[in-house]
Design an enzyme around this catalytic site. Structure first.
Site, PDB file in Angstrom:
ATOM      1  N   ARG A 111      -6.709   4.490 -23.783  1.00 46.12           N
ATOM      2  CA  ARG A 111      -5.674   5.523 -23.641  1.00 46.12           C
ATOM      3  C   ARG A 111      -4.404   4.892 -23.080  1.00 46.12           C
ATOM      4  O   ARG A 111      -4.447   4.032 -22.209  1.00 46.12           O
ATOM      5  CB  ARG A 111      -6.136   6.621 -22.686  1.00 46.12           C
ATOM      6  CG  ARG A 111      -7.309   7.427 -23.157  1.00 46.12           C
ATOM      7  CD  ARG A 111      -7.480   8.672 -22.271  1.00 46.12           C
ATOM      8  NE  ARG A 111      -7.388   8.363 -20.855  1.00 46.12           N
ATOM      9  CZ  ARG A 111      -8.413   8.044 -20.068  1.00 46.12           C
ATOM     10  NH1 ARG A 111      -9.621   7.989 -20.569  1.00 46.12           N
ATOM     11  NH2 ARG A 111      -8.228   7.791 -18.798  1.00 46.12           N
ATOM     12  N   TYR A 255      -6.801   4.484 -31.593  1.00 49.93           N
ATOM     13  CA  TYR A 255      -7.878   4.553 -30.604  1.00 49.93           C
ATOM     14  C   TYR A 255      -8.210   6.009 -30.285  1.00 49.93           C
ATOM     15  O   TYR A 255      -7.320   6.855 -30.137  1.00 49.93           O
ATOM     16  CB  TYR A 255      -7.473   3.816 -29.319  1.00 49.93           C
ATOM     17  CG  TYR A 255      -8.434   4.066 -28.183  1.00 49.93           C
ATOM     18  CD1 TYR A 255      -9.674   3.441 -28.148  1.00 49.93           C
ATOM     19  CD2 TYR A 255      -8.132   4.985 -27.179  1.00 49.93           C
ATOM     20  CE1 TYR A 255     -10.584   3.710 -27.138  1.00 49.93           C
ATOM     21  CE2 TYR A 255      -9.039   5.262 -26.164  1.00 49.93           C
ATOM     22  CZ  TYR A 255     -10.255   4.619 -26.147  1.00 49.93           C
ATOM     23  OH  TYR A 255     -11.162   4.913 -25.151  1.00 49.93           O
ATOM     24  N   GLY A 256      -9.499   6.295 -30.116  1.00 55.46           N
ATOM     25  CA  GLY A 256      -9.967   7.675 -30.016  1.00 55.46           C
ATOM     26  C   GLY A 256      -9.293   8.521 -28.966  1.00 55.46           C
ATOM     27  O   GLY A 256      -8.948   9.681 -29.217  1.00 55.46           O
ATOM     28  N   GLY A 257      -9.090   7.993 -27.757  1.00 58.01           N
ATOM     29  CA  GLY A 257      -8.481   8.782 -26.696  1.00 58.01           C
ATOM     30  C   GLY A 257      -7.056   9.202 -26.987  1.00 58.01           C
ATOM     31  O   GLY A 257      -6.543  10.165 -26.426  1.00 58.01           O
ATOM     32  N   LYS A 264      -9.146  14.579 -25.261  1.00 58.00           N
ATOM     33  CA  LYS A 264      -8.406  14.714 -24.001  1.00 58.00           C
ATOM     34  C   LYS A 264      -7.136  15.563 -24.173  1.00 58.00           C
ATOM     35  O   LYS A 264      -6.792  16.370 -23.308  1.00 58.00           O
ATOM     36  CB  LYS A 264      -8.017  13.340 -23.451  1.00 58.00           C
ATOM     37  CG  LYS A 264      -9.173  12.364 -23.301  1.00 58.00           C
ATOM     38  CD  LYS A 264     -10.228  12.834 -22.313  1.00 58.00           C
ATOM     39  CE  LYS A 264     -11.220  11.718 -22.026  1.00 58.00           C
ATOM     40  NZ  LYS A 264     -12.327  12.114 -21.156  1.00 58.00           N
ATOM     41  N   HIS A 284     -12.671  18.024 -16.662  1.00 60.95           N
ATOM     42  CA  HIS A 284     -13.240  16.733 -17.054  1.00 60.95           C
ATOM     43  C   HIS A 284     -14.625  16.620 -16.420  1.00 60.95           C
ATOM     44  O   HIS A 284     -14.834  15.858 -15.487  1.00 60.95           O
ATOM     45  CB  HIS A 284     -12.304  15.622 -16.570  1.00 60.95           C
ATOM     46  CG  HIS A 284     -12.633  14.264 -17.094  1.00 60.95           C
ATOM     47  ND1 HIS A 284     -12.273  13.120 -16.433  1.00 60.95           N
ATOM     48  CD2 HIS A 284     -13.275  13.852 -18.218  1.00 60.95           C
ATOM     49  CE1 HIS A 284     -12.681  12.067 -17.112  1.00 60.95           C
ATOM     50  NE2 HIS A 284     -13.288  12.483 -18.201  1.00 60.95           N
ATOM     51  N   SER A 306     -13.701   8.414 -15.787  1.00 55.78           N
ATOM     52  CA  SER A 306     -14.344   7.717 -16.892  1.00 55.78           C
ATOM     53  C   SER A 306     -15.052   6.460 -16.400  1.00 55.78           C
ATOM     54  O   SER A 306     -14.568   5.782 -15.489  1.00 55.78           O
ATOM     55  CB  SER A 306     -13.302   7.331 -17.951  1.00 55.78           C
ATOM     56  OG  SER A 306     -12.732   8.474 -18.525  1.00 55.78           O
ATOM     57  N   ALA A 307     -16.192   6.162 -17.018  1.00 58.27           N
ATOM     58  CA  ALA A 307     -16.987   4.968 -16.721  1.00 58.27           C
ATOM     59  C   ALA A 307     -17.517   4.948 -15.294  1.00 58.27           C
ATOM     60  O   ALA A 307     -17.747   3.893 -14.718  1.00 58.27           O
ATOM     61  CB  ALA A 307     -16.182   3.700 -17.003  1.00 58.27           C
ATOM     62  N   CYS A 308     -17.736   6.118 -14.720  1.00 54.41           N
ATOM     63  CA  CYS A 308     -18.308   6.212 -13.373  1.00 54.41           C
ATOM     64  C   CYS A 308     -19.675   6.896 -13.390  1.00 54.41           C
ATOM     65  O   CYS A 308     -20.092   7.493 -12.401  1.00 54.41           O
ATOM     66  CB  CYS A 308     -17.359   6.962 -12.438  1.00 54.41           C
ATOM     67  SG  CYS A 308     -15.918   6.002 -11.944  1.00 54.41           S
ATOM     68  N   GLY A 309     -20.353   6.842 -14.513  1.00 57.55           N
ATOM     69  CA  GLY A 309     -21.721   7.343 -14.550  1.00 57.55           C
ATOM     70  C   GLY A 309     -21.895   8.749 -15.081  1.00 57.55           C
ATOM     71  O   GLY A 309     -22.977   9.335 -14.920  1.00 57.55           O
ATOM     72  N   THR A 311     -22.036   9.866 -18.309  1.00 58.94           N
ATOM     73  CA  THR A 311     -23.026   9.922 -19.376  1.00 58.94           C
ATOM     74  C   THR A 311     -24.417   9.632 -18.824  1.00 58.94           C
ATOM     75  O   THR A 311     -25.404  10.265 -19.229  1.00 58.94           O
ATOM     76  CB  THR A 311     -22.659   8.940 -20.501  1.00 58.94           C
ATOM     77  OG1 THR A 311     -21.365   9.286 -21.006  1.00 58.94           O
ATOM     78  CG2 THR A 311     -23.662   9.010 -21.644  1.00 58.94           C
ATOM     79  N   ASP A 331     -18.814  15.035 -20.969  1.00 61.02           N
ATOM     80  CA  ASP A 331     -17.420  14.683 -20.670  1.00 61.02           C
ATOM     81  C   ASP A 331     -16.525  15.854 -20.287  1.00 61.02           C
ATOM     82  O   ASP A 331     -15.709  15.730 -19.395  1.00 61.02           O
ATOM     83  CB  ASP A 331     -16.815  13.962 -21.874  1.00 61.02           C
ATOM     84  CG  ASP A 331     -15.509  13.257 -21.546  1.00 61.02           C
ATOM     85  OD1 ASP A 331     -15.400  12.688 -20.445  1.00 61.02           O
ATOM     86  OD2 ASP A 331     -14.596  13.262 -22.399  1.00 61.02           O
ATOM     87  N   ASN A 420     -13.976  -1.485 -22.782  1.00 56.59           N
ATOM     88  CA  ASN A 420     -13.854  -0.068 -23.138  1.00 56.59           C
ATOM     89  C   ASN A 420     -14.380   0.199 -24.552  1.00 56.59           C
ATOM     90  O   ASN A 420     -13.990   1.169 -25.192  1.00 56.59           O
ATOM     91  CB  ASN A 420     -12.392   0.388 -23.024  1.00 56.59           C
ATOM     92  CG  ASN A 420     -12.249   1.911 -23.051  1.00 56.59           C
ATOM     93  OD1 ASN A 420     -13.054   2.622 -22.456  1.00 56.59           O
ATOM     94  ND2 ASN A 420     -11.251   2.403 -23.758  1.00 56.59           N
ATOM     95  N   ARG A 422     -16.817   1.483 -27.491  1.00 53.67           N
ATOM     96  CA  ARG A 422     -17.327   2.870 -27.538  1.00 53.67           C
ATOM     97  C   ARG A 422     -18.381   3.077 -28.617  1.00 53.67           C
ATOM     98  O   ARG A 422     -18.467   2.339 -29.598  1.00 53.67           O
ATOM     99  CB  ARG A 422     -16.158   3.829 -27.823  1.00 53.67           C
ATOM    100  CG  ARG A 422     -15.072   3.830 -26.768  1.00 53.67           C
ATOM    101  CD  ARG A 422     -15.463   4.702 -25.608  1.00 53.67           C
ATOM    102  NE  ARG A 422     -14.504   4.632 -24.501  1.00 53.67           N
ATOM    103  CZ  ARG A 422     -14.373   5.587 -23.582  1.00 53.67           C
ATOM    104  NH1 ARG A 422     -15.116   6.685 -23.648  1.00 53.67           N
ATOM    105  NH2 ARG A 422     -13.514   5.450 -22.595  1.00 53.67           N
TER     106      ARG A 422
END
Length: 638
Positions: A111, A255-257, A264, A284, A306-309, A311, A331, A420, A422
């Protein structure tokens, strides 16, 4: 003249089989491919007037060679995959079932928060008072004239030689009173295919629009440039939102974001504005269902950066006997109180756009059981046998092709997969997807968790004393930065409600909106702050995390039942000694895990005060100042 068309299924099937896909090809090739096949059906007249007007305006601006209205069918998806393989955007991964690998331009991997803007007539509608006329970490403002100039400088003629795809999509189950509809226009088949995974997309949405023409307009173009197979324009990338017009415009990034505008951009930035306007919450947050050994099931929402667990928690395999976790979403949560005063939540998405590195059979076996069919992997490494690899999945095999398409040299210490990288996977494939994940009324939320990566000072779990205190916890969240955005390093950043990059309006007003939620007859969820990432002085994690986090959830649920298993601290309520189940964990340093160092917390209070003054100012609700003074007083007297 523009060529509006649909692609009949017999043609798509033939085109896919022959790998001569007519979507986006030249007019001559298109006519050749159609020879002897059913003539395309005109679709423009079938669109509702507002959608048709949006398509016509966009086509006049971007000047594509063709326009294709997406129906969301399997035949269409197959055609898109064939086209992207032909263009070099995707390559098949023969080790798995219908899995594909995409490699982006190395300048288009995350992003771009610094180039993401909200447009309103008044800057203060976006930026808190303290940062008017200055750069704000809580929202980037763009004036209407600059907004129009950004569009005029980039979009005229930007789709020449390409197909413009029209994607009707629903955020949330089609027809749910909690759902919203959008129409994204793009020139990227990668975006079309990914939106098919991440949203409910196609003909059913067009039918719903005939009942109610309200929709969010989303215009996206990748621009010129980039590497073969991945067009983009990184130097001129911009993501624009105009809430008053329900409009999102994105240019220059695939990029997806930045390009999957339902995610988002719609679900959070525009969604937060819609939620404030209509009296609900767009957050979020993951949503999980947890059932105890007695068979009682409840739902929890949780906000982590994001990326803090997120999922990992959403797909947890509990270690506590008799407990079961099921996933509603990993998410984003849209939450609204029903007529009985119960806060109900839906996952507005239809898939998982998860971070690959760190995902493994040890950390997230459910994700590993989900992603190896019908998935697009982006910027992961490739194995010799047509599979994928990333850091943390297992031991690196002998030879790898890295995310840039080059032979990987482990001695150079550069990652094989981008940090990052995905996976984009249908949610319905998750083996623990909750039976109510597509419920039109949503699932009832009993508790809200807040948290981030805090290696020092922050206890494993703290319960807020009341709703105002919980809002303060959310407002003061801090976490180490992650690879999901442009930031680098292990800097601890303020990330209130894990929404820092996603606020669609003034943060002070956002807090007031949260504070307005308690009303007569409403059953308010309890709020907790968790931190799985506290470390010892030797740098080792004090808590095992992952499936063992079910022990914390057990205590959370007991508190939701008002069990007296807590004790008061300067920060809020924590488990009484012996009330957090650690049986079988071995030697856990509970004293360090729950310690509240006075010096640390006085500095934390000072950092919060500085943040409030410098970033929010007079827009901060007075309740937040009161909570800060309570925190400081409690810590000083502890």
């Amino acid at each position: 003249m523009l060529h509006f068309k649909t692609i009949p299924e017999d043609y798509v099937r033939k085109a896919a089989q022959c790998a001569q896909v007519a979507i986006g090809c030249s007019r001559a090739a298109h006519q050749t491919a159609l020879r002897g096949v059913t003539k395309p059906t005109p679709v423009l007249a079938a669109l509702t007037p507002k959608v048709r007007a949006f398509v016509e305006r966009s086509a006049a601006l971007c000047q594509p060679d063709h326009v294709h209205v997406c129906d969301g069918s399997e035949a269409e998806a197959s055609a898109l995959l064939g086209l992207m393989q032909q263009q070099g955007t995707l390559k098949p991964l023969p080790k798995y079932d219908n899995c594909w690998l995409a490699r982006t331009d190395p300048a288009d991997v995350a992003r771009v928060e610094s180039r993401t803007f909200i447009c309103t007539d008044r800057e203060r509608d976006v930026v808190p008072a303290a940062r008017i006329g200055q750069k704000s970490v809580l929202g980037n403002y763009i004036a209407p004239a600059d907004y129009e100039k950004a569009v005029a400088d980039r979009f005229p003629g930007c789709m020449r030689g390409r197909t413009m795809y029209v994607i009707p999509f629903s955020m949330g189950p089609v027809g749910s009173p909690l759902s919203k509809i959008g129409v994204e226009i793009t020139d990227s088949p990668y975006v079309v295919y990914s939106m098919r995974v991440m949203t409910r997309m196609g003909s059913k949405v067009l039918e719903a629009l005939r009942q109610d023409e309200t929709f969010v307009r989303c215009l996206h173009a990748v621009g010129a440039g980039g590497v073969p197979g991945w067009p983009c324009d990184p130097q001129r990338t911009v993501i624009l939102h105009r809430p008053a017009d329900n409009e999102i415009i994105s240019y220059g990034s695939g990029y997806g974001g930045n390009s999957l505008l339902g995610k988002k951009c719609f679900a959070l930035r525009l969604g937060s504005v819609l939620a404030r306007r209509e009296g609900w919450l767009a957050e979020h947050m993951l949503i999980l269902g947890i059932t105890n050994p007695a068979g009682r099931k409840r739902y929890i929402a949780a906000a982590f950066p994001s990326a803090c667990g997120k999922t990992n928690l959403a797909m947890m395999t509990p270690t506590l006997p008799g407990y079961k976790v099921e996933c509603v979403g990993d998410d984003i949560a849209w939450m609204k109180f029903d007529s009985n005063g119960v806060l109900r939540a839906i996952n507005p998405e239809n898939g998982f756009f998860g971070v690959a590195p760190g995902t493994s059979a040890a950390t997230n076996p459910i994700a590993m059981s989900t992603v190896f069919s019908n998935t697009v992997f982006t910027n992961v490494a490739e194995t010799q046998d047509g599979g994928v690899w990333w850091e943390g999945i297992d031991t690196a095999p002998g030879k790898l092709t890295d995310w840039k398409g080059q032979p990987w040299d482990a001695s150079k210490k550069t990652p094989a997969a981008h940090p990052n990288s995905r996976f984009c996977t249908p949610a319905e494939q998750c083996p623990i997807i909750d039976s109510n994940w597509e419920s039109a009324e949503g699932v009832p939320i009993s508790a809200i968790l807040l948290g981030g990566r805090r290696p020092e000072g922050v206890p494993l779990v703290v319960e807020a004393r009341d709703w105002k205190h919980g809002v303060f916890m959310g407002a003061t969240m801090r976490s180490e930065a992650t690879a999901a955005a442009e930031h680098s390093g292990k800097v601890v950043m303020h990330d209130p409600f894990a929404m820092r990059p996603f606020f669609g309006y003034n943060f002070g007003e956002y807090l007031k909106h949260w504070l307005s939620m308690p009303q007569a007859g409403r059953k308010m969820p309890k709020i907790f702050h968790v931190n799985w990432f506290r470390k010892s002085e030797q740098g080792k994690f004090l808590w095992p995390g992952f499936g063992e986090n079910s022990r914390v959830l057990e205590w959370v649920l007991r508190r939701c039942d008002e069990e007296p298993c807590h004790q008061e601290t300067p920060l809020g309520y924590v488990p009484k000694q012996g009330e957090l189940n650690t049986q079988g964990l071995g030697d856990i340093d509970m004293k360090s895990l729950f310690s509240i160092p006075q010096d640390f917390w006085l500095k934390e209070a000072d950092a919060i005060e500085k943040y409030f003054k410098e970033e929010v100012g007079e827009d901060l609700p007075k309740e937040m100042w009161t909570e800060l003074e309570t925190l400081r007083k409690n810590v000083k007297h502890s």
